[in-house]
Design an enzyme around this catalytic site. Structure first.
Site, PDB file in Angstrom:
ATOM      1  N   ILE A 154       0.835  -1.200   0.000  1.00 48.49           N
ATOM      2  CA  ILE A 154       0.000   0.000   0.000  1.00 48.49           C
ATOM      3  C   ILE A 154       0.871   1.253   0.000  1.00 48.49           C
ATOM      4  CG2 ILE A 154      -1.728   1.313   1.290  1.00 48.49           C
ATOM      5  CD1 ILE A 154      -2.813  -1.404   2.280  1.00 48.49           C
ATOM      6  N   ASP A 173      11.668   2.428   5.699  1.00 50.96           N
ATOM      7  CA  ASP A 173      11.222   1.035   5.696  1.00 50.96           C
ATOM      8  C   ASP A 173      12.472   0.168   5.779  1.00 50.96           C
ATOM      9  OD1 ASP A 173      10.365  -1.565   5.098  1.00 50.96           O
ATOM     10  OD2 ASP A 173       8.711  -0.826   3.863  1.00 50.96           O
ATOM     11  N   CYS A 232      -3.924   5.737   7.752  1.00 49.31           N
ATOM     12  CA  CYS A 232      -4.952   4.832   7.220  1.00 49.31           C
ATOM     13  C   CYS A 232      -4.528   3.378   7.412  1.00 49.31           C
ATOM     14  CB  CYS A 232      -5.170   5.087   5.729  1.00 49.31           C
ATOM     15  SG  CYS A 232      -5.994   6.625   5.355  1.00 49.31           S
ATOM     16  N   ALA A 233      -3.550   3.132   8.299  1.00 49.52           N
ATOM     17  CA  ALA A 233      -3.002   1.781   8.455  1.00 49.52           C
ATOM     18  C   ALA A 233      -3.646   1.054   9.635  1.00 49.52           C
ATOM     19  CB  ALA A 233      -1.495   1.855   8.621  1.00 49.52           C
ATOM     20  N   ASP A 258      -8.073   7.523   9.741  1.00 52.24           N
ATOM     21  CA  ASP A 258      -9.138   6.575   9.382  1.00 52.24           C
ATOM     22  C   ASP A 258      -9.198   5.420  10.375  1.00 52.24           C
ATOM     23  OD1 ASP A 258     -11.170   5.541   7.577  1.00 52.24           O
ATOM     24  OD2 ASP A 258      -9.697   4.023   6.984  1.00 52.24           O
ATOM     25  N   GLU A 263     -11.477   0.776  18.517  1.00 50.82           N
ATOM     26  CA  GLU A 263     -12.557   0.841  17.526  1.00 50.82           C
ATOM     27  C   GLU A 263     -13.666  -0.133  17.921  1.00 50.82           C
ATOM     28  OE1 GLU A 263     -11.108   0.220  13.567  1.00 50.82           O
ATOM     29  OE2 GLU A 263      -9.765   1.945  13.617  1.00 50.82           O
ATOM     30  N   HIS A 281     -12.834   4.138   9.617  1.00 50.23           N
ATOM     31  CA  HIS A 281     -12.149   2.970   9.047  1.00 50.23           C
ATOM     32  C   HIS A 281     -12.709   2.626   7.660  1.00 50.23           C
ATOM     33  CE1 HIS A 281      -9.539  -0.631  10.467  1.00 50.23           C
ATOM     34  NE2 HIS A 281      -9.442  -0.488   9.164  1.00 50.23           N
ATOM     35  N   LEU A 282     -12.597   3.584   6.768  1.00 52.18           N
ATOM     36  CA  LEU A 282     -13.141   3.441   5.416  1.00 52.18           C
ATOM     37  C   LEU A 282     -12.082   3.062   4.380  1.00 52.18           C
ATOM     38  CD1 LEU A 282     -15.466   6.600   5.238  1.00 52.18           C
ATOM     39  CD2 LEU A 282     -16.089   4.249   5.843  1.00 52.18           C
ATOM     40  N   GLY A 283     -10.858   2.748   4.831  1.00 51.51           N
ATOM     41  CA  GLY A 283      -9.772   2.509   3.891  1.00 51.51           C
ATOM     42  C   GLY A 283     -10.112   1.528   2.789  1.00 51.51           C
ATOM     43  N   ALA A 284     -10.847   0.456   3.130  1.00 51.85           N
ATOM     44  CA  ALA A 284     -11.178  -0.567   2.140  1.00 51.85           C
ATOM     45  C   ALA A 284     -12.625  -0.463   1.666  1.00 51.85           C
ATOM     46  CB  ALA A 284     -10.938  -1.954   2.725  1.00 51.85           C
TER      47      ALA A 284
END
Length: 531
Positions: A154, A173, A232-233, A258, A263, A281-284
């Site tokens: 991602i 990373d 968003c992770a 997100d 949650e 939590h709309l990432g997907a």
């Protein structure tokens, strides 16, 4: 009998149809996942469980899952599955990490735009009939430095999109190589450098012991004044209380989240702050992503239940359908080698070494390792399988090591298993012939050629005349028919072994009679599960 799969969350009709087209019996109950007691009551009937996020697969559920072989999560997050309990139960846990990559990356870019231009606040103001054109002064993305924490699947897409927006991208990373970073067009940096330089920071790493609070109070204080942070992770990557303080002080200009540490997030330190954009939590959450992950999980589960292919598993090495076909005989051999040693060993095993030679050394070794360990563990725990065996071995403090080498002998490839106990070392080697059948080729350093069958008998003795005759006559007297008989010895008058393939399970009276002769050091009946 066809495998049975329960779908306890909402999956598309197309995903359900994939199971049916593959000959798998499907029970589609999209609301069942919300009823944990009912789920626990019925789960024992199924070989597979397909879920999204609503179903919570707890230890209690798994206790009742007597036939369950695989759990498939349509999506990337598996926080709703007790993976340790699943592994101990021998249940594979799969997810679909690639079906929502683009959707999640696009959401991160969307939130970056939203926080840069204060779009939610401006929209709410305009809806309220105000015309506060001068109240919402934003910043451009062009020319700004984006710091990407986690440049994998991602994160890599986010890097690509950001470069298209003419941003400068720096990435932290530990697994990103210099050559790969160059190909991506990003600058690989250490975290400290990223914090100092980034105008925007976006996170794309899993939540682990290493990444938890990677943007904690100390690291947040090192960020560039005026930075904007997007997550968003996973919740828990950022210290939300510390971030709220820095947002109020103006050190952090804005944030867009997100995901949250708890949650569903009903309350949070970030809520109500004017320079924070929040989504649930709309990432997907796009039509395309939801369909993609549903179809993907149906394919993966079907491939495993029907062909033994393991894809995107979190608690077992993956093995493609093509690998499963080629490796099938070698997986079986590895299990037989482990089982042979396991059945002969009566004291605690402290270490296992697995040697792969020739063609097999180029195969999927982690999967073969699991088969060896499962074979060894079955004597103590008959329910152990390829998933649970490494867990059981680790709990017992057994050290597992592997060695691989180029072709070194007569055979194109072979596997040799050596175990250590407090008092001894024991080894066995085997290969797969062109007919696909496994053979034992060496025991205790003595070369043999023994076909593997479901019922076998293993004896050791000092090489003396008449021993073989006694072995045959005693078994004949007890009505025990021999299908195949293999002998081997270290030297004349030295250590000798015999491996017998019997038509039926070795009779206790036959074993006792052989022991009573006094000729044999060991007389061991062995049982093998054949594919």
């Amino acid at each position: 009998m066809a495998p049975r799969v329960l779908i306890s969350d909402q999956l598309s009709d197309a995903a359900v149809q994939i199971f049916k087209d593959r000959g798998i019996e499907v029970d589609f109950q999209p609301d069942l996942g919300k009823d944990k007691d009912k789920l626990a009551e019925v789960i024992g009937q199924y070989d597979g469980l397909a879920i999204r996020s609503a179903t919570k697969v707890t230890e209690k559920i798994l206790e009742n899952a007597t036939n369950l072989k695989v759990i498939g999560r349509a999506g990337i997050g598996t926080d709703n599955i007790d993976k340790d309990a699943a592994s101990k139960k021998g249940v594979i846990v799969m997810n679909t990490p690639f079906g929502n990559m683009i959707t999640t990356a696009e959401h991160a870019i969307a939130l970056m735009f939203a926080v840069a231009r204060q779009i939610p606040e401006a929209s709410a103001s305009t809806h309220a009939g105000k015309w506060e054109k001068n109240a919402f002064m934003g910043v451009e993305l062009t020319g700004k430095t984006l710091g990407v924490i986690g440049a994998g699947n991602i994160g890599g897409i986010v890097c690509n999109r950001a470069l298209g927006l003419k941003m400068k991208v720096v990435a932290y990373d530990p697994f990103l190589g210099a050559e790969k970073a160059k190909q991506m067009g990003v600058e690989k940096v250490e975290l400290e450098d990223l914090l100092k330089r980034a105008d925007f920071i976006t996170l794309h790493v899993p939540l682990t012991d290493t990444t938890k609070n990677i943007l904690g109070r100390e690291n947040l204080a090192k960020t560039k004044k005026g930075v904007r942070i997007i997550n968003c992770a996973r919740g828990g990557l950022v210290d939300e209380e510390a971030l709220a303080e820095l947002l109020k002080s103006g050190h952090v200009a804005g944030a867009a989240f997100d995901v949250f540490a708890v949650e569903p997030a009903k309350e949070n330190p970030l809520f109500g702050l004017p320079n924070v954009v929040c989504t649930p939590h709309l990432g997907a959450a796009t039509t395309e992503a939801q369909e993609n992950v549903a179809l993907q999980v149906a394919e993966q589960m079907s491939n495993y239940l029907l062909d033994g292919a393991v894809e995107n598993a979190l608690n077992m090495p993956s093995m493609t359908a093509e690998e499963a076909k080629v490796m099938g005989p070698w997986v079986a051999l590895s299990g037989h080698l482990g089982s042979f040693i396991g059945q002969l060993t009566d004291e605690p095993i402290t270490a296992i070494n697995i040697l792969y030679d020739g063609v097999v050394a180029e195969m999927n070794l982690p999967a073969l390792n699991c088969s060896v360990v499962a074979g060894i563990m079955k004597k103590a725990n008959p329910d152990v399988n390829l998933v649970s065996a490494p867990v059981v071995a680790k709990e017992r403090g057994i050290k597992i090591s592997t060695t691989n080498q180029a072709k070194s002998g007569t055979f194109d490839g072979y596997v040799k298993v050596t175990i250590k106990t407090p008092t001894r070392e024991r080894s066995i080697a085997g290969t797969v012939f062109s007919d696909g059948k496994p053979r034992f080729i060496q025991i205790k350093g003595i070369n043999i050629d023994a076909e593997v069958g479901p019922h076998m008998l293993y004896t050791t003795n000092i090489d003396t005349p008449g021993t073989i005759g006694t072995l045959g006559s005693v078994l004949g007297e007890k009505g025990q028919n021999i299908a195949n008989f293999t002998l081997g010895r270290a030297s004349a008058n030295g250590q000798a072994i015999a491996v017998l393939y019997l038509d039926e399970k070795a009779k206790p009276e036959a074993v006792d009679a052989l022991k009573a002769t006094g000729l044999f050091e060991q007389v061991r009946p062995l049982e093998f599960t054949m594919a």
